[in-house]
Design an enzyme around this catalytic site. Structure first.
Site, PDB file in Angstrom:
ATOM      1  N   SER A   1      -2.678   1.340  18.211  1.00  0.00           N
ATOM      2  CA  SER A   1      -2.830   0.963  16.796  1.00  0.00           C
ATOM      3  C   SER A   1      -1.949   1.855  15.923  1.00  0.00           C
ATOM      4  CB  SER A   1      -4.298   1.147  16.391  1.00  0.00           C
ATOM      5  OG  SER A   1      -4.439   1.160  14.992  1.00  0.00           O
TER       6      SER A   1
ATOM      7  N   LYS B   1       0.864  -1.197   0.000  1.00  0.00           N
ATOM      8  CA  LYS B   1       0.000   0.000   0.000  1.00  0.00           C
ATOM      9  C   LYS B   1       0.891   1.234   0.000  1.00  0.00           C
ATOM     10  CE  LYS B   1      -2.378   1.509   3.723  1.00  0.00           C
ATOM     11  NZ  LYS B   1      -3.455   1.714   4.720  1.00  0.00           N
TER      12      LYS B   1
ATOM     13  N   LYS C   1       3.858  11.701  17.030  1.00  0.00           N
ATOM     14  CA  LYS C   1       2.428  11.807  17.331  1.00  0.00           C
ATOM     15  C   LYS C   1       2.118  11.131  18.670  1.00  0.00           C
ATOM     16  CE  LYS C   1      -0.443  11.733  13.511  1.00  0.00           C
ATOM     17  NZ  LYS C   1      -0.992  11.083  12.273  1.00  0.00           N
TER      18      LYS C   1
ATOM     19  N   ALA D   1      -1.987   8.171  16.699  1.00  0.00           N
ATOM     20  CA  ALA D   1      -0.520   8.206  16.625  1.00  0.00           C
ATOM     21  C   ALA D   1      -0.025   7.085  15.722  1.00  0.00           C
ATOM     22  CB  ALA D   1       0.086   8.086  18.018  1.00  0.00           C
TER      23      ALA D   1
HETATM   24  N1  LIG Z   1      -3.579   3.600  13.362  1.00  0.00           N
HETATM   25  C1  LIG Z   1      -4.021   3.513  12.136  1.00  0.00           C
HETATM   26  O1  LIG Z   1      -4.082   2.434  11.544  1.00  0.00           O
HETATM   27  C2  LIG Z   1      -4.530   4.739  11.455  1.00  0.00           C
HETATM   28  C3  LIG Z   1      -5.231   4.626  10.246  1.00  0.00           C
HETATM   29  C4  LIG Z   1      -5.803   5.760   9.687  1.00  0.00           C
HETATM   30  C5  LIG Z   1      -5.623   6.987  10.315  1.00  0.00           C
HETATM   31  N2  LIG Z   1      -4.861   7.085  11.433  1.00  0.00           N
HETATM   32  C6  LIG Z   1      -4.637   8.366  12.094  1.00  0.00           C
HETATM   33  O2  LIG Z   1      -5.845   8.686  12.782  1.00  0.00           O
HETATM   34  C7  LIG Z   1      -6.005  10.098  12.840  1.00  0.00           C
HETATM   35  C8  LIG Z   1      -7.397  10.447  12.327  1.00  0.00           C
HETATM   36  O3  LIG Z   1      -7.562  10.051  10.977  1.00  0.00           O
HETATM   37  P1  LIG Z   1      -8.830  10.588  10.126  1.00  0.00           P
HETATM   38  O4  LIG Z   1      -8.737   9.949   8.795  1.00  0.00           O
HETATM   39  O5  LIG Z   1     -10.075  10.475  10.919  1.00  0.00           O
HETATM   40  O6  LIG Z   1      -8.411  12.133  10.007  1.00  0.00           O
HETATM   41  P2  LIG Z   1      -9.338  13.382   9.729  1.00  0.00           P
HETATM   42  O7  LIG Z   1      -8.420  14.455   9.258  1.00  0.00           O
HETATM   43  O8  LIG Z   1     -10.496  12.994   8.862  1.00  0.00           O
HETATM   44  O9  LIG Z   1      -9.943  13.777  11.181  1.00  0.00           O
HETATM   45  C9  LIG Z   1      -9.154  14.199  12.270  1.00  0.00           C
HETATM   46  C10 LIG Z   1     -10.054  15.010  13.216  1.00  0.00           C
HETATM   47  O10 LIG Z   1      -9.348  15.245  14.442  1.00  0.00           O
HETATM   48  C11 LIG Z   1      -9.668  16.561  14.896  1.00  0.00           C
HETATM   49  N3  LIG Z   1      -8.651  17.001  15.847  1.00  0.00           N
HETATM   50  C12 LIG Z   1      -7.400  17.452  15.590  1.00  0.00           C
HETATM   51  N4  LIG Z   1      -6.749  17.697  16.740  1.00  0.00           N
HETATM   52  C13 LIG Z   1      -7.622  17.414  17.756  1.00  0.00           C
HETATM   53  C14 LIG Z   1      -7.540  17.464  19.176  1.00  0.00           C
HETATM   54  N5  LIG Z   1      -6.419  17.863  19.802  1.00  0.00           N
HETATM   55  N6  LIG Z   1      -8.629  17.117  19.899  1.00  0.00           N
HETATM   56  C15 LIG Z   1      -9.780  16.726  19.282  1.00  0.00           C
HETATM   57  N7  LIG Z   1      -9.913  16.651  17.926  1.00  0.00           N
HETATM   58  C16 LIG Z   1      -8.841  16.980  17.179  1.00  0.00           C
HETATM   59  C17 LIG Z   1      -9.723  17.365  13.600  1.00  0.00           C
HETATM   60  O11 LIG Z   1     -10.429  18.586  13.788  1.00  0.00           O
HETATM   61  C18 LIG Z   1     -10.428  16.384  12.652  1.00  0.00           C
HETATM   62  O12 LIG Z   1     -11.845  16.556  12.679  1.00  0.00           O
HETATM   63  C19 LIG Z   1      -4.843  10.676  12.020  1.00  0.00           C
HETATM   64  O13 LIG Z   1      -3.805  11.037  12.905  1.00  0.00           O
HETATM   65  C20 LIG Z   1      -4.394   9.524  11.154  1.00  0.00           C
HETATM   66  O14 LIG Z   1      -3.036   9.631  10.765  1.00  0.00           O
HETATM   67  C21 LIG Z   1      -4.337   5.983  12.030  1.00  0.00           C
END
Ligand SMILES: NC(=O)c1ccc[n+]([C@@H]2O[C@H](COP(=O)([O-])OP(=O)(O)OC[C@H]3O[C@@H](n4cnc5c(N)ncnc54)[C@H](O)[C@@H]3O)[C@@H](O)[C@H]2O)c1
Length: 318
Positions: free
Chosen positions: A288, A65, A221, A216
């Site tokens: 995760s 990916k 992160k 994170a």
């Molecule tokens: N672990 C994994 O497998 C995995 C997979 C996908 C995404 N992620 C991570 O998960 C996170 C979210 O992904 P997403 O696709 O939903 O992103 P997204 O951009 O769609 O949503 C993130 C949301 O978090 C909010 N936010 C930012 N800082 C904040 C805080 N301090 N307190 C509360 N809300 C806050 C933003 O306003 C936004 O609405 C990202 O950091 C992404 O990298 C991890």
């Protein structure tokens, strides 16, 4: 032989959260049993975000990916995370499919968290707290609703309009939380933000809570108070990835958490080689980072469904 070309809508039409949960659970079992391979993610940083290359081999398929995180993409009407996946035949190396992985990422992440919650949260969990109301929040509600008879979902976002839109989308049992603290007062808490400093304090979390720490997924992160990690049973998806880029990466570097404090991997818990929660008072945390085995196993399932359904675009590679 031809290579299937599956766009975002094709993939979305073939995905079912319950099925992805099953596929991902099996991938963790295979990985714990040594039947899957997964070299560490490779990161490339660019000024507005980062790219990751994520290869894996699971029984029947090999794939990679190519995915990004660009937080400013929302300003351009694009998702912050987009991906594409190449799935190959392990015997001939022929590329079986090139497919959208934006939907795969959205589904498999939430499916993995719900599996972790199923193994680690208290069975009688009825309330869910979502911190961060972006794409993952929508997916995490979907996956957790398949496992727990949820009575109340509290959602918090630093952008109030994001939480309001979420509550409008799921009006039945969702409420906008006025703070992360209020959302954290739930049986299961999912942290889904790109934060680089703790958004959940140790003192807020009640005994018996399970936390899926998802945001994170890159060095630097962090969403949880390190004191919370030290008081919890910590389960990771993969030890190497978690130490490098997961919820524990910053506390490890700061000397506030030790690698030896990791209790188990999710694969070990699923395979039953290590026990999960011990008692109703324990706090459990699933760290995760997102594994390539989740993506490739899900892609293999999509490929099979697409072949069965027929009518997909394809191209010849030889
Ligand atoms: N672990 C994994 O497998 C995995 C997979 C996908 C995404 N992620 C991570 O998960 C996170 C979210 O992904 P997403 O696709 O939903 O992103 P997204 O951009 O769609 O949503 C993130 C949301 O978090 C909010 N936010 C930012 N800082 C904040 C805080 N301090 N307190 C509360 N809300 C806050 C933003 O306003 C936004 O609405 C990202 O950091 C992404 O990298 C991890």
């Amino acid at each position: 032989m031809s290579t299937l070309l599956l766009g975002r809508k094709d993939v979305a039409d073939l995905l079912d959260m319950g099925e992805v949960m099953w596929v991902v659970e099996q991938a963790f079992r295979d990985y714990a049993a040594g039947c899957a391979q997964m070299p560490a993610k490779v990161y490339i940083r660019v000024p507005k975000g980062d790219f990751r290359a994520m290869p894996a081999a699971v029984p029947h398929a090999v794939g990679v990916k190519w995915v990004n995180v660009h937080l400013s993409n929302h300003e351009r009407g694009l998702p912050s995370i987009m991906g594409v996946l190449i799935l190959s035949d392990p015997d001939t190396a022929y590329p079986l499919a090139i497919m959208d992985a934006t939907e795969i990422t959205a589904y498999r992440t939430a499916a993995t968290s719900a599996n972790a919650s199923r193994y680690l949260a208290r069975r009688e969990s009825r309330t869910l707290g979502l911190i961060g109301a972006g794409r993952q929040a929508y997916m995490h509600l979907q996956s957790h609703a398949l496992v727990f008879p949820l009575e109340r979902v509290r959602v918090y976002d630093v952008q109030p309009q994001a939480a309001e839109a979420f509550v409008r989308y799921f009006p039945q049992f969702c409420v906008k939380a006025s703070s992360a603290e209020e959302a954290a007062m739930s049986d299961i808490v999912c942290t889904l933000t790109p934060a680089t400093a703790p958004v959940v304090k140790s003192a807020w979390v009640r005994p018996g809570t399970h936390i899926d720490a998802v945001g994170a997924d890159a060095p630097g992160k962090q969403e949880l108070d390190p004191a919370l990690l030290c008081s919890a049973r910590v389960v990771v998806d993969d030890v190497t990835q978690a130490c490098h880029a997961g919820e524990i990466n910053v506390p490890l570097r700061q000397g506030l958490f030790q690698k030896e404090q990791i209790w188990a991997t999710l694969g070990e818990i699923i395979a039953g080689t290590k026990p999960g929660r011990r008692g109703d008072q324990e706090i459990t945390v699933f760290d995760s980072t997102g594994l390539a085995i989740e993506d490739v196993a899900t892609a293999w399932m999509i490929y099979q469904r697409a072949r069965e359904r027929g009518g997909c675009q394809s191209m010849d590679m030889v």
